[in-house]
Design a protein around this motif. Structure first.
Motif, PDB file in Angstrom:
ATOM      1  N   GLU A  63     -42.717 -11.790  74.259  1.00 38.83           N
ATOM      2  CA  GLU A  63     -43.290 -12.802  75.063  1.00 38.83           C
ATOM      3  C   GLU A  63     -44.814 -13.057  74.637  1.00 38.83           C
ATOM      4  O   GLU A  63     -45.032 -14.191  74.720  1.00 38.83           O
ATOM      5  N   LEU A  64     -45.542 -11.990  74.186  1.00 37.88           N
ATOM      6  CA  LEU A  64     -46.988 -12.368  73.945  1.00 37.88           C
ATOM      7  C   LEU A  64     -46.918 -13.171  72.334  1.00 37.88           C
ATOM      8  O   LEU A  64     -47.659 -14.334  72.434  1.00 37.88           O
ATOM      9  N   GLU A  65     -46.042 -13.034  71.665  1.00 37.93           N
ATOM     10  CA  GLU A  65     -46.051 -13.788  70.434  1.00 37.93           C
ATOM     11  C   GLU A  65     -45.593 -15.135  70.711  1.00 37.93           C
ATOM     12  O   GLU A  65     -46.188 -16.089  69.970  1.00 37.93           O
ATOM     13  N   TYR A  86     -46.367 -16.998  73.236  1.00 33.95           N
ATOM     14  CA  TYR A  86     -47.480 -17.841  73.858  1.00 33.95           C
ATOM     15  C   TYR A  86     -48.614 -18.104  72.639  1.00 33.95           C
ATOM     16  O   TYR A  86     -49.201 -18.862  72.493  1.00 33.95           O
ATOM     17  N   GLU A  87     -48.816 -16.850  71.657  1.00 35.00           N
ATOM     18  CA  GLU A  87     -49.749 -16.851  70.909  1.00 35.00           C
ATOM     19  C   GLU A  87     -49.465 -17.822  69.690  1.00 35.00           C
ATOM     20  O   GLU A  87     -50.334 -18.734  69.367  1.00 35.00           O
TER      21      GLU A  87
END
Length: 380
Positions: free
Chosen positions: A123-125, A127-128
């Motif tokens: 999930e972090l990737e 957005y990044e």
């Protein structure tokens, strides 16, 4: 009965406790079957007992049964129920979420995917990487918002990407839908954009050009969003990452392009059961269609048309209607479960009164579409 599968007394007792409608569904072994069942009507028990019934009355084994559901909790609950019915043979039954099933197909046939080094994206990737693309937008791009709030559209872009993959929509498909809709509006066929009476802004029958202009501006941003999403998915490929939604679409492509492999799955899974069918999205529905794309498949779907009132997780009766239409000439059997084992009758009476006002109910559609027995739906 398959000699390798031992049916327990727990199964026999569960079968005997079924009400008439549940037993009707469980005893319908061959051909397409749709069960319309609301919360508290014993859906999990129904599916488990029907699997036991298949093993009891046919020569097929547990490895010939595929059960698809939506959550890992649902998978665990089904497997535990079946273990109490048939013991360790429950482990041989294919009980999966849609994503887990597709992952199994990918792992079983790596030669078709060439993805040994690929990993799911976090999930972090997501957005990044979406922010990385947005940060490179030119100042004249429709989604450029300046430095202050330049990432405000990230959530919407990630959601749109997910929906497009879930429904099997391509960039070209969405763009065509936009263009066709605008053309329909400008031809005066959409009442919302036509004056119904004379006003200071226009005469009766004139188009509401100010409103059309606002819509065109929003659609320009939507088309620009499609370009950003295309860049995002290219970045995923470059970095050898994938979304969970990608797995289903990859397997769909595999089955569409390798008929021999698909035939192997037809042969393996002689009986397919799907729980919470009203929650299936376009890609999941296409996968099920491929797995049952032959004459008289033994497929059972269980869905709650009343969930469409709330649209939980995108719940819709549209795919249930499609299933009914698809098998209307193939001996489709429809069973409606009405007894609720959780709620008291006064709660049910109020709920049913509210539900009766929902004009989109599947049972109403089936009555009109297939002229099914009014007695069958007398309780609705």
């Amino acid at each position: 009965m398959n000699p390798k599968t031992q049916i327990s007394t727990a199964y026999q007792q569960a079968y005997q406790r079924l009400n008439a409608r549940q037993k009707e569904a469980v005893d319908h072994i061959y051909g397409p079957l749709m069960v319309i069942a609301g919360p508290g009507t014993g859906k999990t028990q129904l599916l488990a007992v029907r699997i036991g019934r298949i093993l009891e009355t046919t020569d097929f084994g547990p490895e010939n049964i595929l059960c698809l559901t939506f959550t890992n909790a649902g998978v665990d609950a089904m497997r535990k129920r079946l273990e109490s019915f048939i013991g360790k043979d429950a482990r041989k039954i294919g009980i999966y979420t849609f994503h887990a099933f597709c992952n199994e197909v990918i792992q079983d046939h790596p030669e078709y995917f060439n993805m040994v080094e690929w990993q799911p994206i976090s999930e972090l990737e997501k957005y990044e990487w979406m922010e990385e693309i947005i940060s490179r937008l030119a100042s004249d791009h429709p989604l450029y918002r300046g430095k202050g709030d330049q990432f405000v559209d990230v959530d919407s872009l990630i959601s749109l990407n997910r929906i497009m993959k879930q429904e099997g929509w391509t960039k070209d498909m969405v763009q065509k839908e936009i263009d066709d809709y605008l053309e329909e509006i400008k031809s005066g066929k959409v009442d919302e954009f036509v004056y119904k009476r004379d006003t200071r802004n226009g005469k009766k029958g004139d188009l509401k050009w100010d409103k059309i202009g606002e819509l065109e501006e929003r659609f320009t941003r939507t088309k620009a969003a499609l370009d950003v999403i295309e860049q995002y998915n290219k970045l995923l490929k470059e970095k050898k990452r994938y979304d969970y939604e990608d797995m289903i679409n990859w397997v769909i492509d595999l089955f569409q392009n390798h008929q021999g492999l698909l035939s192997d799955y037809w042969e393996r899974y002689q009986f397919i059961l799907v729980d919470e069918y009203q929650d299936t999205n376009g890609a999941q529905n296409e996968l099920l269609k491929l797995l049952t794309d032959y004459d008289q498949p033994n497929v059972m779907v269980v869905g709650d048309d009343d969930q469409a009132i709330y649209r939980f997780q995108g719940a819709s009766i549209g795919n249930m209607k499609s299933f009914a239409d698809r098998f209307s000439g193939s001996g489709l059997k429809v069973v409606v479960l009405e007894e609720n084992y959780r709620s008291t009758q006064d709660i049910l009476d109020v709920a049913n009164q509210l539900i009766a006002n929902n004009q989109n109910r599947l049972v109403q559609y089936l009555q009109e579409r297939f002229q099914l027995s009014k007695q069958l739906f007398a309780h609705v």
